[in-house]
Every structure is written in C-alpha cells, then in structure tokens.
Enzyme design. Sequence first.
Site, PDB file in Angstrom:
ATOM      1  N   LYS A  91      23.580 -13.978  35.149  1.00 15.80           N
ATOM      2  CA  LYS A  91      23.952 -14.435  36.490  1.00 15.80           C
ATOM      3  C   LYS A  91      23.922 -15.965  36.590  1.00 15.80           C
ATOM      4  O   LYS A  91      24.729 -16.561  37.314  1.00 15.80           O
ATOM      5  CB  LYS A  91      23.037 -13.798  37.534  1.00 15.80           C
ATOM      6  CG  LYS A  91      23.283 -12.313  37.741  1.00 15.80           C
ATOM      7  CD  LYS A  91      24.722 -12.027  38.140  1.00 15.80           C
ATOM      8  CE  LYS A  91      24.935 -10.585  38.551  1.00 15.80           C
ATOM      9  NZ  LYS A  91      26.350 -10.311  38.921  1.00 15.80           N
ATOM     10  N   TYR A 122      19.599 -10.333  32.648  1.00 13.01           N
ATOM     11  CA  TYR A 122      20.272 -10.372  33.951  1.00 13.01           C
ATOM     12  C   TYR A 122      20.207 -11.783  34.535  1.00 13.01           C
ATOM     13  O   TYR A 122      21.209 -12.306  35.030  1.00 13.01           O
ATOM     14  CB  TYR A 122      19.621  -9.369  34.897  1.00 13.01           C
ATOM     15  CG  TYR A 122      20.278  -9.256  36.248  1.00 13.01           C
ATOM     16  CD1 TYR A 122      21.506  -8.623  36.383  1.00 13.01           C
ATOM     17  CD2 TYR A 122      19.658  -9.762  37.388  1.00 13.01           C
ATOM     18  CE1 TYR A 122      22.105  -8.498  37.632  1.00 13.01           C
ATOM     19  CE2 TYR A 122      20.242  -9.643  38.631  1.00 13.01           C
ATOM     20  CZ  TYR A 122      21.466  -9.005  38.750  1.00 13.01           C
ATOM     21  OH  TYR A 122      22.056  -8.890  39.988  1.00 13.01           O
ATOM     22  N   ASP A 151      37.872  -0.349  34.024  1.00 10.63           N
ATOM     23  CA  ASP A 151      36.697  -0.924  33.378  1.00 10.63           C
ATOM     24  C   ASP A 151      36.946  -2.421  33.247  1.00 10.63           C
ATOM     25  O   ASP A 151      37.796  -2.850  32.451  1.00 10.63           O
ATOM     26  CB  ASP A 151      36.501  -0.280  32.012  1.00 10.63           C
ATOM     27  CG  ASP A 151      35.327  -0.872  31.242  1.00 10.63           C
ATOM     28  OD1 ASP A 151      34.688  -1.820  31.746  1.00 10.63           O
ATOM     29  OD2 ASP A 151      35.054  -0.393  30.124  1.00 10.63           O
TER      30      ASP A 151
END
Length: 259
Positions: free
Chosen positions: A169, A165, A72
């Site tokens: 990013k 998102y 992970d």
Amino acid sequence: MKEIRPTATYPDLKHKTVVITGGSRGIGASTALAFAANSVSVVVVGRDQVAIDGIVKAATSLGAKAIGVAADCTDADELISLREVVEVKFGSVDILVAFAGGNGMPVATATESVAHWRDVVESDLTYTFLTVSTFLPGMLARHSGVIVTMASAAARQAAKSSAAYAAAKAGVIALSRHLAGEYAYEGVRVNCIAPSAIETERMRSWVPEEQRHALAEAFPLGRLGQPEDVAAATLFLASSASSWITGVTLDVSGGKVML
C-alpha cells in the site's frame, strides 16, 4: 442492498464514465452507487458475477447506465478485454477508480512466507499498476482523465496488518504520486485514498460487535468509518471541485492519521 446516496452531488460528473475495480462489495460497491446517483455511467468490476450483478441492478435503479464485468485485475490480458468491452459500450473512460485488493489480515513478519508476500504485493500493488497502465493511454490521448487509487492507513503508520500489505500500500501511494507528477501536464490527475477501519460486511463478519465498539472509541471522531465516507471522498477527487488537486493521499481515517 440498501440504496446508498452520495453526501454531495457534482453536476460536472453527469454522463461521464467510471470504471471501478473491486466494485462488487464493500467500499467499491458504495462508491459505484454514489457515482450512479450522480448520473455517471458505471462499470462494476470484480470476480463474483452474482455480486457484480447485484450492484449493477442497484445502480440502474438509481437511473444510471451500468454494466458489470468479471475480471482478474492481476491479469493484463483480462484487463485489456475489460477495456475493450467498456469502450464498445460507453466509449472513453473518464474516471478510473482502482479499489481492488485489500489482503490486509495480520501476519507476523517473522512467520510471513515468501508466497504470502508475493501474493499480497501482486494483488495490491502490481494490480494497481496493471489497471492504471491499461486505461492511462486513452486518457493521455484525450489529455483528460482522473485516477483514484486505494492505499490504507497501514501504509501511513505502523499497524497490525502484515508487512507485505503495508509495503504494497505504501507502494500504491508512491506510484500514485509518481504518476501525478509525470502526467499532470497531460491533463491527467491522480490521487490516492488511504482509509483506516471501515465497517464493511467483511469487517462485521470478522470482528464481533463488542470489539467494533471498542475499536471505534480509539478514533478521535468517535466512530468507525463507513463505506459511504470513502465514496464521498472519491466523488470529490473525481469531480471538478478538486480540479487543482493531484498527487495527494487523502486519509479517510477519523482523525487517527494526521500527516
């Protein structure tokens, strides 16, 4: 799984070691096999051990040394254990490809929950920081190393993905540029790849074929991207062919993003 070959070969990559997070499926898997075809020792990192084992088998069939590690990448302790396993098996890490993450499903900002925001930022931005910070000290000690991170076209222009998102990013791009400027004099290069619509197995399962054809027509180059397109760009950024390139975000977007 079909055998995936790189679009080019780079002799300077031979016998180096690459760690690829998110390497068990899609873009990461294609990238792992592209490195394997260049005789790079490949470490495939993901969460699904069965999928990891499949890519390791495919990589070794190409003649490369390869191992798989389930981890992970949002867990700093698991990343340290990963690094220790890699160093025992292969020694120093020459190339880090941080491709895990990708929680980009559309969510309207007006209805986006705090929990979703935090989960996406954790899985796409914090993970990148943790992964880089795990392997960067070894590169600095050797005054040599290449890091390639994964952003998205969603960070380059307005898109239908969630705000979380896009922000995460965009953060990856800023983090990559910062690292490139901070450590260029230490011999470490850091670049970022920002793909647009890539036709992975996940996309094919989510988007019907008719819609994929319509989507392809929206790109100036007239097709959807393939995982091999991103793999080819990654090989270039990892090789000495790009030795005077650092701090760049490379848009692998079929001409849809031009900055």
